[in-house]
Design a protein around this motif. Structure first.
Motif, PDB file in Angstrom:
ATOM      1  N   LEU A 196       0.837  -1.205   0.000  1.00  0.00           N
ATOM      2  CA  LEU A 196       0.000   0.000   0.000  1.00  0.00           C
ATOM      3  C   LEU A 196       0.869   1.251   0.000  1.00  0.00           C
ATOM      4  O   LEU A 196       0.573   2.220  -0.699  1.00  0.00           O
ATOM      5  CB  LEU A 196      -0.929  -0.007   1.220  1.00  0.00           C
ATOM      6  CG  LEU A 196      -2.129  -0.958   1.110  1.00  0.00           C
ATOM      7  CD1 LEU A 196      -2.841  -1.068   2.456  1.00  0.00           C
ATOM      8  CD2 LEU A 196      -3.105  -0.496   0.036  1.00  0.00           C
ATOM      9  N   LEU A 197       1.962   1.215   0.769  1.00  0.00           N
ATOM     10  CA  LEU A 197       2.877   2.360   0.798  1.00  0.00           C
ATOM     11  C   LEU A 197       3.446   2.613  -0.600  1.00  0.00           C
ATOM     12  O   LEU A 197       3.417   3.729  -1.127  1.00  0.00           O
ATOM     13  CB  LEU A 197       4.017   2.104   1.782  1.00  0.00           C
ATOM     14  CG  LEU A 197       5.141   3.154   1.796  1.00  0.00           C
ATOM     15  CD1 LEU A 197       4.660   4.452   2.437  1.00  0.00           C
ATOM     16  CD2 LEU A 197       6.379   2.645   2.513  1.00  0.00           C
ATOM     17  N   PHE A 198       3.937   1.538  -1.217  1.00  0.00           N
ATOM     18  CA  PHE A 198       4.547   1.668  -2.539  1.00  0.00           C
ATOM     19  C   PHE A 198       3.495   2.069  -3.584  1.00  0.00           C
ATOM     20  O   PHE A 198       3.726   2.953  -4.423  1.00  0.00           O
ATOM     21  CB  PHE A 198       5.217   0.340  -2.918  1.00  0.00           C
ATOM     22  CG  PHE A 198       6.316   0.490  -3.928  1.00  0.00           C
ATOM     23  CD1 PHE A 198       6.446   1.622  -4.705  1.00  0.00           C
ATOM     24  CD2 PHE A 198       7.242  -0.535  -4.105  1.00  0.00           C
ATOM     25  CE1 PHE A 198       7.464   1.744  -5.635  1.00  0.00           C
ATOM     26  CE2 PHE A 198       8.266  -0.427  -5.038  1.00  0.00           C
ATOM     27  CZ  PHE A 198       8.358   0.723  -5.798  1.00  0.00           C
ATOM     28  N   GLY A 199       2.312   1.438  -3.508  1.00  0.00           N
ATOM     29  CA  GLY A 199       1.228   1.782  -4.438  1.00  0.00           C
ATOM     30  C   GLY A 199       0.847   3.252  -4.284  1.00  0.00           C
ATOM     31  O   GLY A 199       0.663   3.965  -5.273  1.00  0.00           O
ATOM     32  N   GLY A 200       0.774   3.700  -3.030  1.00  0.00           N
ATOM     33  CA  GLY A 200       0.428   5.088  -2.767  1.00  0.00           C
ATOM     34  C   GLY A 200       1.485   6.037  -3.308  1.00  0.00           C
ATOM     35  O   GLY A 200       1.186   7.044  -3.949  1.00  0.00           O
ATOM     36  N   LEU A 201       2.741   5.693  -3.061  1.00  0.00           N
ATOM     37  CA  LEU A 201       3.834   6.543  -3.541  1.00  0.00           C
ATOM     38  C   LEU A 201       3.833   6.596  -5.063  1.00  0.00           C
ATOM     39  O   LEU A 201       4.052   7.640  -5.670  1.00  0.00           O
ATOM     40  CB  LEU A 201       5.178   6.012  -3.041  1.00  0.00           C
ATOM     41  CG  LEU A 201       5.508   6.271  -1.580  1.00  0.00           C
ATOM     42  CD1 LEU A 201       6.832   5.636  -1.213  1.00  0.00           C
ATOM     43  CD2 LEU A 201       5.562   7.771  -1.320  1.00  0.00           C
ATOM     44  N   LYS A 202       3.563   5.436  -5.683  1.00  0.00           N
ATOM     45  CA  LYS A 202       3.580   5.403  -7.150  1.00  0.00           C
ATOM     46  C   LYS A 202       2.461   6.253  -7.733  1.00  0.00           C
ATOM     47  O   LYS A 202       2.662   7.016  -8.673  1.00  0.00           O
ATOM     48  CB  LYS A 202       3.404   3.954  -7.633  1.00  0.00           C
ATOM     49  CG  LYS A 202       4.710   3.261  -7.932  1.00  0.00           C
ATOM     50  CD  LYS A 202       4.450   1.934  -8.594  1.00  0.00           C
ATOM     51  CE  LYS A 202       5.166   1.878  -9.910  1.00  0.00           C
ATOM     52  NZ  LYS A 202       5.174   0.522 -10.476  1.00  0.00           N
ATOM     53  N   TYR A 203       1.272   6.096  -7.135  1.00  0.00           N
ATOM     54  CA  TYR A 203       0.137   6.856  -7.667  1.00  0.00           C
ATOM     55  C   TYR A 203       0.227   8.321  -7.260  1.00  0.00           C
ATOM     56  O   TYR A 203       0.140   9.217  -8.105  1.00  0.00           O
ATOM     57  CB  TYR A 203      -1.188   6.242  -7.205  1.00  0.00           C
ATOM     58  CG  TYR A 203      -2.369   6.966  -7.783  1.00  0.00           C
ATOM     59  CD1 TYR A 203      -2.675   6.841  -9.138  1.00  0.00           C
ATOM     60  CD2 TYR A 203      -3.155   7.805  -7.005  1.00  0.00           C
ATOM     61  CE1 TYR A 203      -3.742   7.537  -9.689  1.00  0.00           C
ATOM     62  CE2 TYR A 203      -4.216   8.498  -7.547  1.00  0.00           C
ATOM     63  CZ  TYR A 203      -4.510   8.369  -8.890  1.00  0.00           C
ATOM     64  OH  TYR A 203      -5.557   9.061  -9.432  1.00  0.00           O
ATOM     65  N   GLY A 204       0.425   8.558  -5.962  1.00  0.00           N
ATOM     66  CA  GLY A 204       0.518   9.932  -5.481  1.00  0.00           C
ATOM     67  C   GLY A 204       1.721  10.648  -6.085  1.00  0.00           C
ATOM     68  O   GLY A 204       1.666  11.826  -6.418  1.00  0.00           O
ATOM     69  N   GLY A 205       2.821   9.893  -6.233  1.00  0.00           N
ATOM     70  CA  GLY A 205       4.048  10.477  -6.778  1.00  0.00           C
ATOM     71  C   GLY A 205       3.877  10.957  -8.208  1.00  0.00           C
ATOM     72  O   GLY A 205       4.538  11.894  -8.646  1.00  0.00           O
ATOM     73  N   SER A 206       2.963  10.303  -8.933  1.00  0.00           N
ATOM     74  CA  SER A 206       2.764  10.711 -10.331  1.00  0.00           C
ATOM     75  C   SER A 206       2.120  12.094 -10.409  1.00  0.00           C
ATOM     76  O   SER A 206       2.079  12.709 -11.463  1.00  0.00           O
ATOM     77  CB  SER A 206       1.912   9.675 -11.071  1.00  0.00           C
ATOM     78  OG  SER A 206       0.604   9.671 -10.550  1.00  0.00           O
ATOM     79  N   LYS A 207       1.615  12.586  -9.256  1.00  0.00           N
ATOM     80  CA  LYS A 207       0.944  13.890  -9.264  1.00  0.00           C
ATOM     81  C   LYS A 207       1.909  15.056  -9.055  1.00  0.00           C
ATOM     82  O   LYS A 207       1.568  16.193  -9.355  1.00  0.00           O
ATOM     83  CB  LYS A 207      -0.117  13.940  -8.158  1.00  0.00           C
ATOM     84  CG  LYS A 207      -1.136  12.824  -8.186  1.00  0.00           C
ATOM     85  CD  LYS A 207      -2.281  13.182  -9.109  1.00  0.00           C
ATOM     86  CE  LYS A 207      -3.309  12.061  -9.197  1.00  0.00           C
ATOM     87  NZ  LYS A 207      -3.995  11.839  -7.933  1.00  0.00           N
ATOM     88  N   ILE A 208       3.085  14.782  -8.471  1.00  0.00           N
ATOM     89  CA  ILE A 208       3.907  15.927  -8.079  1.00  0.00           C
ATOM     90  C   ILE A 208       4.510  16.655  -9.278  1.00  0.00           C
ATOM     91  O   ILE A 208       4.855  17.806  -9.196  1.00  0.00           O
ATOM     92  CB  ILE A 208       5.022  15.561  -7.062  1.00  0.00           C
ATOM     93  CG1 ILE A 208       6.008  14.567  -7.638  1.00  0.00           C
ATOM     94  CG2 ILE A 208       4.439  15.048  -5.776  1.00  0.00           C
ATOM     95  CD1 ILE A 208       7.189  14.357  -6.700  1.00  0.00           C
ATOM     96  N   GLN A 209       4.591  15.953 -10.393  1.00  0.00           N
ATOM     97  CA  GLN A 209       5.094  16.610 -11.594  1.00  0.00           C
ATOM     98  C   GLN A 209       4.217  17.818 -11.945  1.00  0.00           C
ATOM     99  O   GLN A 209       4.712  18.916 -12.159  1.00  0.00           O
ATOM    100  CB  GLN A 209       5.092  15.608 -12.756  1.00  0.00           C
ATOM    101  CG  GLN A 209       5.918  16.064 -13.943  1.00  0.00           C
ATOM    102  CD  GLN A 209       7.386  15.671 -13.801  1.00  0.00           C
ATOM    103  OE1 GLN A 209       7.704  14.608 -13.298  1.00  0.00           O
ATOM    104  NE2 GLN A 209       8.261  16.534 -14.237  1.00  0.00           N
TER     105      GLN A 209
END
Lengths: 317, 371
Positions: free
Chosen positions: B322-335
């Motif tokens: 869940l942490l990794f999934g969250g980082l992957k999905y949420g991380g795609s927003k910071i761009q």
């Protein structure tokens, strides 16, 4: 007949071109593993090297500076791996996995900053040159696209890679330093007793492995193609790792294995270009199947360095 | 059972949980430093990730969808690691599972109640063979599993691409397979969502409607079930005890009458089956087909990270997934949000793993702090 000879030349030439990045990286693998440190992070180091090489070659408009930056970039991640594995007794495979995330992640991170949000560099105009063209003029020594031209007129990185195989072999087997590296990889306790600094040797070997993996990356990004992209390396570091083991942890063995992988690529491209209805995917699969078959076949004959992956702590245990 | 203060200290500071927590903190700290050096405000960037995960029900739903395959490939790697085997091959086993599910989902015409479990079981079996093969050649011929699984990954890769050249399976010229039958899909309300009633529902229900905008499917339930099974097998069965004994000390296990070679094959087969399930669920719940692979998609490699962060346990893999999934999905927003490169996520994850690799470092730091 001429066409056939030319085609053979094409396949050999492509083989050499695609083997080169693997040869560099594989040599890096040989050096680190002979010192007893597993480096599964070659992929990440190669990835970073491919980026650093292309970015530097682009900005400095000098492929040689690109090659140097690639090697230093790879060496940097080698240093991190060394700090973790040698100084902090890290689980070597786990550290290598971390390096793969870090190498690729940082390459793309910097790429997005330098190249306006893109995960690829712009096209490098000044690629690694073909020395024969430089020395004799294009098409002067051998007729263009003839057999000799296709086979022997390659990028400088190809010649450097073959020279490096010899140099690494020479250093490992014919010099004091090489003997020490092998001793540390086989029996660090005994080497330590003899006054060899296990820590220093391993630091050196792991950093050199990054150096070579970085060169391998650049041999891809500024010779085989002319830019770095996020899909460029995808697994080549792992193939180089396999080639090293296939080659029984020897530079010359690794060379042969890399040529095998390169040849599969060469045939794949050739058949693709000719539109031959041979299943290219099946062909592409072959070297991996062969590797497994060979490894299974040479059971007992392939022995990794004895102390590989084992943590050495001075005065410990 | 009562925890004393020193028990807690043992668990958090010396133990695996402490290592994970400290490594995670260090990972995010290094990520923040990297962002700051690159001229971004780390607080803003991290806040963008948090908003990207929690600000809409749809986002949270996507995080779960992203996390599902990672949890399961994490379980796969974790299971093998408990037997002392490094399953770099989750990637290839995932591919084999996905390909098998896509075939079984397309060729068979069955009622859903049979079709869905059949697809998953076939995919798991095929991938179990794939994983078990690596276990077998390690047990029989002494070939290190890291090397054989790397090879098997590439063989699976090209096998999957080759399967698309089969005329009845791959839509020629598109590089994709035909869509699997409706009866093999595990989407929730997939058909209903595009009916008028479904569209009305999505419009009128703020929270549930928003969730339904994402490809919700039952994959996460299967993932949780598998996590429970992994925990159960490892901790509550003789098989699990034997596998762990082999991982702990193969020589002692052999001496104690455990068949070490058989354990290697069993462990790798189960690990393979798990990764295959991840591939199957991805096809049945999200893609509904397979496509020609240009590069390794990384589900298996990310699974290695998940397993390591989750300390090689069932529940750990769920949290780390869940942490990794969250980082992957949420991380795609910071761009878009702050212009910072998404790949800072890989740097954070890589750093976490690096510190997890060296417990000695954390111990040194803690000892130093204590004076």
């Amino acid at each position: 007949m001429d066409v056939i000879i030319q085609d053979i030349g094409f396949i050999i030439g492509t083989t050499l071109m695609y083997s080169t990045p693997l040869i560099f990286t594989s040599l890096g693998g040989v050096i680190t593993e002979r010192s007893g440190v597993v480096n599964i992070g070659l992929e990440g180091m190669m990835y970073f090297g491919a980026f650093a090489g292309a970015a530097a070659a682009y900005f400095f408009q000098d492929p040689w500076l690109g090659l140097l930056c690639a090697a230093l970039g790879g060496a940097f991640w080698g240093l991190i791996h060394a700090i973790a594995c040698v100084s902090f007794a890290a689980e070597q495979i786990v550290s290598g996995i971390a390096i793969n995330f870090l190498g690729a992640g940082s390459a793309l991170f910097i790429s997005r900053i330098l190249f306006d949000g893109a995960t690829q560099t712009l096209t490098v105009v000044d690629k690694i040159p073909q020395p024969l063209n430089f020395l004799f003029g294009e098409g002067k020594l051998f007729p263009s696209s003839g057999f000799m031209d296709l086979v022997f007129n390659r990028f400088a990185t190809v010649y450097i890679a073959f020279a490096m195989v010899f140099i690494v072999w020479f250093v490992l087997y014919k010099t004091k330093t090489g003997m020490r590296v092998r001793a540390v990889g086989e029996n660090p306790e005994a080497a330590n007793t003899l006054g060899i600094s296990v820590v220093k040797i391993r630091y050196g070997a792991v950093i050199m492995s990054g150096f070579f993996a970085g060169l391998g990356g650049a041999a891809m990004s500024i010779a085989v193609v002319s830019r770095f992209s996020n899909t460029l390396i995808s697994g080549h570091g792992f193939i180089a790792l396999a080639a090293m083991i296939f080659g029984k942890w020897k530079p010359q063995g690794a060379l042969v294995a890399c040529l095998l992988f390169g040849a599969a690529k060469g045939f794949e491209i050739y058949l693709g270009a000719k539109g031959v209805p041979v299943a290219s995917d099946v062909l592409a699969m072959l070297p991996y199947v062969i590797t497994i078959v060979v490894l299974v076949g040479i059971v007992g004959k392939t022995v990794p360095p004895a102390a590989i992956g084992k943590i050495f702590e001075k005065g410990g245990h | 059972m009562k925890f004393t203060k020193s028990d807690l200290k043992e668990l958090f500071i010396r133990g695996p949980l402490g290592l994970t927590i400290f490594s995670t903190i260090l990972g995010f700290s290094i990520g923040a430093i990297v962002l700051a050096i690159a001229g971004f405000n780390p607080a803003e960037a991290y806040w963008a990730i948090i908003r990207g995960i929690f600000s809409k029900p749809k986002y949270m739903s996507y995080v779960i969808i992203y996390a599902t395959p990672l949890i399961i490939t994490g379980l796969s790697v974790a299971f093998a690691l408990r037997t002392g085997l490094f399953n770099i091959g989750a990637e290839g086993q995932f591919i084999v599972g996905a390909m098998t599910a896509a075939m079984a989902g397309y060729y068979f015409q069955l009622p859903m109640i049979i079709h869905v479990p059949l697809c998953i079981l076939l995919a798991m079996s095929a991938a179990a063979v794939w994983g078990g093969l690596a276990g077998y050649i390690k047990a029989r011929f002494g070939v290190h599993e890291v090397i054989s699984t790397i090879m098997l990954n590439w063989i699976a890769f090209y096998l999957s691409n080759w399967s698309l050249t089969i005329k009845s399976f791959g839509k020629q010229g598109t590089g994709k397979s035909y869509m699997i039958q409706e009866t093999a899909r595990i989407d929730l309300f997939g058909q209903w969502k595009i009916t008028e009633a479904g569209i009305d529902f999505i419009r009128s229900h703020k929270i549930l409607g928003d969730v339904l905008k994402s490809p919700v499917n039952i994959g996460i339930l299967v993932a949780l079930l598998l996590a429970f099974l992994v925990w159960y097998i490892l901790n509550k069965t003789t098989l699990g005890y034997e596998l762990r004994a082999v991982g702990f000390n193969p020589d002692a296990a052999e001496y104690g009458g455990i068949n070490v070679k058989k354990s290697m094959v069993t462990s790798m087969a189960i690990a393979g089956g798990l990764a295959g399930a991840a591939g199957a669920l991805q096809v049945m719940g999200v893609g509904h087909k397979i496509a020609k692979l240009a590069i390794m998609e990384g589900y298996g490699f990310d699974g290695i990270a998940v397993a390591l962060i989750g300390n090689n346990t069932g529940p750990g893999s769920v949290f780390a997934g869940l942490l990794f999934g969250g980082l992957k999905y949420g991380g795609s927003k910071i761009q878009d949000a702050v212009g910072a490169p998404t790949e800072v996520i890989n740097i954070v994850v890589g750093t976490i793993i690096l510190f997890i690799a060296m417990p000695k470092f954390i111990q040194l730091v803690l000892r130093f702090k204590k004076g």
